[in-house]
Design an enzyme around this catalytic site. Structure first.
Site, PDB file in Angstrom:
ATOM      1  N   HIS A  47      -3.638  -4.942   0.121  1.00 48.45           N
ATOM      2  CA  HIS A  47      -2.993  -5.262   1.342  1.00 48.45           C
ATOM      3  C   HIS A  47      -3.147  -6.986   1.371  1.00 48.45           C
ATOM      4  O   HIS A  47      -3.970  -7.729   1.873  1.00 48.45           O
ATOM      5  CB  HIS A  47      -3.799  -5.066   2.475  1.00 48.45           C
ATOM      6  N   GLU A  87      -1.418  -9.139   3.006  1.00 45.87           N
ATOM      7  CA  GLU A  87      -1.392  -9.719   4.596  1.00 45.87           C
ATOM      8  C   GLU A  87      -3.055 -10.213   5.086  1.00 45.87           C
ATOM      9  O   GLU A  87      -3.181 -11.031   5.957  1.00 45.87           O
ATOM     10  CB  GLU A  87      -0.720  -8.642   5.695  1.00 45.87           C
ATOM     11  N   CYS A 120       0.836  -1.231   0.024  1.00 42.73           N
ATOM     12  CA  CYS A 120      -0.169   0.013  -0.116  1.00 42.73           C
ATOM     13  C   CYS A 120       0.807   1.207   0.051  1.00 42.73           C
ATOM     14  O   CYS A 120       1.542   1.667  -0.872  1.00 42.73           O
ATOM     15  CB  CYS A 120      -0.936  -0.015   1.031  1.00 42.73           C
TER      16      CYS A 120
END
Length: 541
Positions: free
Chosen positions: A507, A509, A381
């Site tokens: 993102h 994750e 990001c």
């Protein structure tokens, strides 16, 4: 079978791991063939964590549908491996907002709006909304600690749910602390007894006690707790500190948590199949190599601000038969003078997301070091955006290149608010949130890692790669490896000539799992390990 409900509360002190308990139970029930959905209630008045400081609340976890939620939802998704939505994260702010809007519309027909029944009815509506056809058990965690004034409406609501549902449809799990006296090491159950007494005064008799402790509880302590708290001895579950987070479901299974919950709910199931999960935990505990990653962020003083990033790094390390060592680097303390010393010995550099201009120059310094010294780099990001800024400044010679988020005077806003298809630039408070599709370039490193031509990932940002500079940036070597299906938005950038240099606007994750690491994290850690021996990672060939 009608949907059944499990409510998880906490007592004595906060931070005992109610979320991990709820997530572990969800995993164990799922492995028994039970269809599970997790939910979190938070007592704070904020509508959601989206505008809360990372230093106070930790990370904001984003769901597929774009909800900004509590970080415990990340635990739920990682443990249970089920995508959750906005209704899985409910704050007092959301509850009061809904009730007040109804009152303004006249939905209550002039009645006096009160905590009971209006607030509690709205809480119950959110609970029952989770009971869909494909859900056997809803596990709802009540944030905070029993005794907090903020939690009382939620506790009253779940008490009402138990009275409304048939016997055997509701189980209350309470997570208290077993205190160990300093010096003597003696275990004391009195705080647990007082916490249960507080619950009883609210009309809730816990069915199961998951007792948090550092040392194993004795059989005498177990019997004493069972007697004074009015629960069966096998419903007093010890929750000792685990050597790794993902070992907790195995410890809970050994203690029989899922067994007693199924018995209380009248669920007839097979034994949980934990072979793959056990093998994953063994790999994590037996890994023999070490990989050190510098995490260069703005909020590193509170590690929970990057919880999903940290967990994703550990997932990838386990899959690569390695132990993850994270060097926390505060970006506003990083300079051109100290960067070599601070990053010395690191196998890779990761720059995560964030908002605001504090620490931006330190991020750019770290990215430049990684690019010029051939150190594997992953930007997420804001990290991806700063990689573009760094490249524009030091490769293209645009000395003032910046994001328009941080500079209104730059002549080279390589990151900017993008106009829509009608040519209108949105300068409002909207963000790109949740799942968006991305098409991967055929010859890109990312496509090899994903093994797919089109993917979808979760976003939480407002600014984008400025297409006015795309041609110049790509001509200089930083390739747009992932684009939105219409080609307007750059989702991934890569430096093909670098051992491993990838920036993702999304993102990744949020979609990593302990037994299924995210492809970008896997490739990043693989490249970082390969760099220890001067190798080229095979996934990048």
């Amino acid at each position: 079978m009608s949907t059944k409900f499990v409510f998880v509360t906490g007592g004595v002190v906060s931070g005992l791991g109610k979320g991990i308990c709820a997530a572990s139970l969800g995993r164990l029930l799922k492995q028994r063939g039970v269809r599970v959905r997790n939910q979190k209630f938070d007592p704070y008045i904020n509508v959601d964590p989206g505008t809360m400081s990372p230093y106070q609340h930790g990370e904001v976890f984003v769901t597929e549908d774009g909800a900004e939620t509590d970080l415990d939802l990340g635990h739920y998704e990682r443990f249970v491996d089920e995508d959750l939505g906005g209704n899985s994260s409910v704050s007092s702010g959301k509850i009061y907002w809904s009730v007040l809007n109804r009152e303004r519309r006249g939905d209550y027909l002039g009645a006096t709006v009160q905590i009971i029944p209006h607030i509690t009815d709205e809480i119950k509506r959110r609970i029952y909304a989770m009971a869909e056809e494909d859900v056997d058990v809803v596990i709802s965690e009540i944030g905070g600690t029993v005794g907090d004034i903020e939690s009382q409406p939620f506790l009253e609501a779940i008490r009402q749910v138990a009275s409304e549902r048939p016997h055997g449809d509701v189980v209350f799990i309470h997570v208290p602390l077993i205190v160990q006296i300093p010096g003597s090491g003696e275990l004391k159950s009195k705080p647990t007894q007082h916490s249960v007494k507080e619950l009883l005064s609210l009309g809730i008799q816990p069915d199961v006690l998951v007792c948090r402790c550092d040392a194993p509880i004795t059989e005498d302590i177990r019997q004493k707790i069972a007697l004074f708290c009015n629960v069966e001895p096998d419903c007093v579950i010890q929750n000792t500190t685990a050597s790794t987070l993902y070992e907790v479901p195995l410890l809970m299974a050994r203690e029989g948590l899922d067994e007693v919950v199924c018995r209380k709910l009248g669920l007839i199931t097979h034994q949980p199949d934990l072979r793959e999960w056990s093998a994953m935990v063994r790999r994590e505990k037996s890994a023999h190599r070490h990989v050190r990653i510098a995490l260069v962020g703005k909020y590193t003083k509170l590690h929970d601000a990057y919880l999903s990033v940290v967990e994703s790094l550990h997932h990838a390390a386990t899959a690569n038969d390695a132990v993850m060592d994270i060097r926390w680097v505060e970006s506003d303390e990083l300079t051109e003078e100290n960067v070599a010393q601070v990053l010395e010995g690191c196998d890779g550099v990761l720059v995560p997301g964030g908002f605001g201009d504090r620490g931006i120059e330190g991020m750019i310094t770290a990215i430049r070091y990684a690019r010029e010294h051939q150190v594997p780099f992953l930007g997420i990001c804001l990290g991806m955006q700063m990689a573009v800024v760094e490249f524009a400044r030091h490769v293209l010679g645009m000395a003032d290149a910046n994001s328009s988020e941080f500079s209104s005077t730059t002549a080279h806003p390589v990151i900017d608010l993008m106009p829509d298809q009608a040519g209108v630039t949105d300068k409002g408070g909207t963000m790109r949130l949740g799942r968006y599709p991305c098409v991967l370039a055929e010859d890109s490193r990312s496509r090899k890692l994903y093994g797919a031509a089109e993917i979808s990932e979760r976003h939480r940002h407002r600014y984008e790669f400025n297409n006015d500079f795309r041609e110049a940036v790509e001509a200089a070597g930083l390739h747009a490896a992932g684009l939105s299906p219409d080609g307007r938005l750059v989702e991934i950038v890569e430096l093909p000539e670098h051992p491993w240099f990838v920036g993702a606007q999304f993102h990744p994750e949020f979609k990593s799992r302990p037994d299924r690491p995210h492809p970008l994290f896997f490739g990043f850690v693989e490249a970082s390990l390969a760099g220890q021996k001067g190798e080229v990672p095979h996934a990048s060939l």
